[in-house]
Write a protein that holds these residues in place. Structure first.
Motif, short mmCIF file in Angstrom:
data_model
loop_
_atom_site.label_atom_id
_atom_site.label_comp_id
_atom_site.label_asym_id
_atom_site.label_seq_id
_atom_site.Cartn_x
_atom_site.Cartn_y
_atom_site.Cartn_z
N ALA A 1 2.72 73.93 48.06
CA ALA A 1 3.18 73.10 49.03
C ALA A 1 5.13 73.88 49.11
O ALA A 1 5.75 72.96 49.22
CB ALA A 1 3.39 71.53 49.54
N GLY A 2 4.68 73.72 47.36
CA GLY A 2 6.09 74.83 46.75
C GLY A 2 6.86 73.06 46.41
O GLY A 2 8.41 73.31 46.55
N ILE A 3 6.56 72.68 45.83
CA ILE A 3 6.68 71.04 45.17
C ILE A 3 6.22 71.67 44.12
O ILE A 3 5.33 71.65 43.10
CB ILE A 3 6.05 70.27 45.37
N VAL A 4 7.75 71.42 42.57
CA VAL A 4 7.19 72.06 41.17
C VAL A 4 6.51 70.63 40.41
O VAL A 4 7.09 69.81 40.73
CB VAL A 4 8.27 71.72 40.70
N CYS A 5 5.17 70.65 40.24
CA CYS A 5 4.36 69.69 39.01
C CYS A 5 4.49 69.87 38.09
O CYS A 5 3.35 71.35 37.69
CB CYS A 5 3.54 69.81 40.43
N GLN A 6 4.49 69.01 37.07
CA GLN A 6 4.46 69.32 35.63
C GLN A 6 2.58 67.72 34.91
O GLN A 6 2.84 67.45 35.44
CB GLN A 6 5.10 69.01 34.81
N VAL A 7 1.96 69.15 34.88
CA VAL A 7 0.71 68.55 34.23
C VAL A 7 0.89 67.95 33.06
O VAL A 7 0.43 69.16 31.93
CB VAL A 7 -0.72 68.68 34.51
N ALA A 8 0.85 66.28 32.56
CA ALA A 8 1.17 66.05 31.45
C ALA A 8 0.15 66.91 30.45
O ALA A 8 -1.25 65.58 31.18
CB ALA A 8 2.32 64.73 31.55
N ALA A 9 0.35 66.56 28.69
CA ALA A 9 -0.93 66.09 28.24
C ALA A 9 -0.63 64.38 27.81
O ALA A 9 0.51 64.58 26.77
CB ALA A 9 -0.26 67.16 26.52
N PRO A 10 -1.45 64.22 27.71
CA PRO A 10 -1.45 62.30 27.57
C PRO A 10 -1.15 62.18 26.24
O PRO A 10 -0.64 61.16 25.61
CB PRO A 10 -2.70 62.48 27.79
N SER A 11 -1.50 62.73 25.55
CA SER A 11 -1.79 62.71 23.98
C SER A 11 0.10 63.35 23.23
O SER A 11 0.33 62.57 22.31
CB SER A 11 -2.49 64.05 23.08
N PHE B 1 -7.10 69.34 38.50
CA PHE B 1 -5.84 69.87 38.79
C PHE B 1 -5.50 70.41 40.53
O PHE B 1 -4.70 70.96 40.49
CB PHE B 1 -5.94 70.89 37.76
N GLY B 2 -6.61 69.55 41.40
CA GLY B 2 -6.30 69.93 42.52
C GLY B 2 -5.48 69.54 43.16
O GLY B 2 -4.79 70.41 44.04
N LEU B 3 -4.64 68.32 42.74
CA LEU B 3 -3.00 67.67 43.56
C LEU B 3 -1.97 69.25 43.23
O LEU B 3 -1.32 68.98 43.82
CB LEU B 3 -3.16 66.25 43.01
N ALA B 4 -2.89 69.21 41.48
CA ALA B 4 -1.34 70.35 40.64
C ALA B 4 -1.28 71.14 41.89
O ALA B 4 -0.27 71.71 42.22
CB ALA B 4 -1.34 70.07 39.77
N ARG B 5 -2.32 71.99 42.28
CA ARG B 5 -2.01 73.46 43.58
C ARG B 5 -2.10 73.33 44.76
O ARG B 5 -0.77 73.75 45.05
CB ARG B 5 -3.29 73.62 43.44
#
Length: 360
Positions: A72-82, A63-67
């Motif tokens: 940086a103030g950019i909305v990020c969603q980490v998607a559940a692959p399943s 989750f380093g990229l998401a953090r």
């Protein structure tokens, strides 16, 4: 999440990142192959028409990229692959197509996001999983020793195995064949090393459970039979934010509900789905077996009650009585024990949720 002008899908790998940006207004698609360096990814996203929202699949890159995006103030969603929707007839899979597919799903609002833990929460969860890995290594090492001795016709009959007395018996085993002796010594050393590693990890977990952000939840969960400090801390770290779930949804989240295939007037149910967090599911399934025995609170359970609030203690006692009644009902119906235990584990998950979100 608000309406974004550009939806960005990232196909993230250890050595490369393929990005695809979809402009909502013009329909223009922008593609780029990047390195995993966060600064490079942020600079490229900064060139796109804003506001921008980003998504990528949860995976081994963490989750380093998401953090970094969130900072940086950019909305990020980490998607559940399943939970990603994929066309049934799609038989071509490339990094560029995966990134474009993620961008389209984000544009349509079809991303099922996972919860992004903090660095401290992720570290605590890794500690629990390290102890679980050590537990598996220890079982493997013990299995090798017992089967090595069995091939030589040596069986331990003097009580329960893997106790202090059994370990003294193992230390006395000697073989005339040098190769066999070296093999046995290596297996025994591996077992003792796993034991030492497990003790260190358990000591660290006990210390963190006594003084961390998880301590209140651990104390409340400890009011239930079969959920001591290690199990309670494991559930607390694996599930994280309990408030995102409900008593009805936690069973499905942990894969403890029956699978189903229904069409028309027919309705067919099968085994449990086993989706979601397998670590938490295993802890609950193991804890559910403790409720089969008659409910007689012991000294250890009463000690755990002493450090909990009166409300948590009352809720835990109600859970213990209810879960044992469920086991007695299943035994009376001669239900298969593994099936009954899974049903008890599903209800136990609901009781754990009610204690975790208990407002004291």
């Amino acid at each position: 999440m608000g309406v974004q002008r550009t939806s960005v899908g990232l196909d993230v790998h250890a050595r490369s990142v393929v990005a695809c940006g979809l402009n909502r207004e013009t329909g223009e698609i922008t593609e780029r192959r990047l390195t995993p360096d966060h600064r490079e990814i942020l600079d490229w996203i900064g060139e796109l028409p804003g506001p921008v929202a980003v998504t990528y699949e949860a995976g081994p890159t963490g989750f380093g990229l998401a953090r970094a995006l969130d900072a940086a103030g950019i909305v990020c969603q980490v998607a559940a692959p399943s939970k990603l929707i994929r066309p049934a007839g799609d038989r071509v899979k490339t990094d560029a197509r995966d990134a474009a597919h993620l961008a389209r799903l984000l544009h349509l609002g079809q991303i099922t996001a996972v919860t992004i833990p903090t660095t401290d929460q992720e570290a605590a969860r890794d500690l629990v999983r390290a102890r679980e890995d050590c537990r598996g290594d220890l079982m493997t090492a013990r299995h090798r020793i017992s089967k090595l001795l069995l091939r030589q016709g040596i069986v331990y009959y003097d009580g329960k195995a893997w106790t202090g007395r059994h370990e003294l018996w193992l230390r006395k085993q000697r073989f005339d064949n040098l190769s066999l002796q070296l093999t046995y010594d290596a297996a025994f050393d591996a077992m003792t090393a796993c034991l030492d590693r497990r003790q260190r990890l358990e000591a660290a977990i006990e210390a963190m459970a006594a003084d961390s952000e998880f301590t209140p939840v651990v104390r409340r969960l400890g009011c239930i039979r079969g959920i001591a400090t290690l199990t309670a801390f494991g559930l607390a770290t694996e599930i994280g934010d309990w408030h995102r779930l409900t008593g009805r949804t936690i069973g499905a989240y942990l894969g403890l509900v029956p699978s189903e295939y229904s069409s028309g007037a027919s309705r067919t149910q099968g085994a449990v789905t086993k989706t979601g967090n397998g670590h938490a599911r295993r802890l609950l399934v193991e804890a559910a077996w403790h409720h089969r025995a008659p409910y007689r609170p012991g000294t250890v359970l009463r000690r755990r009650w002493d450090v909990a609030s009166p409300a948590a203690r009352a809720r835990g006692q109600a859970a213990n009585r209810r879960l044992h009644q469920r086991w007695a009902h299943f035994d009376q119906r001669k239900k298969r024990s593994v099936v009954a235990n899974m049903a008890v584990a599903r209800e136990l998950a609901g009781w754990c949720w009610s204690l975790a979100v208990l407002d004291e």
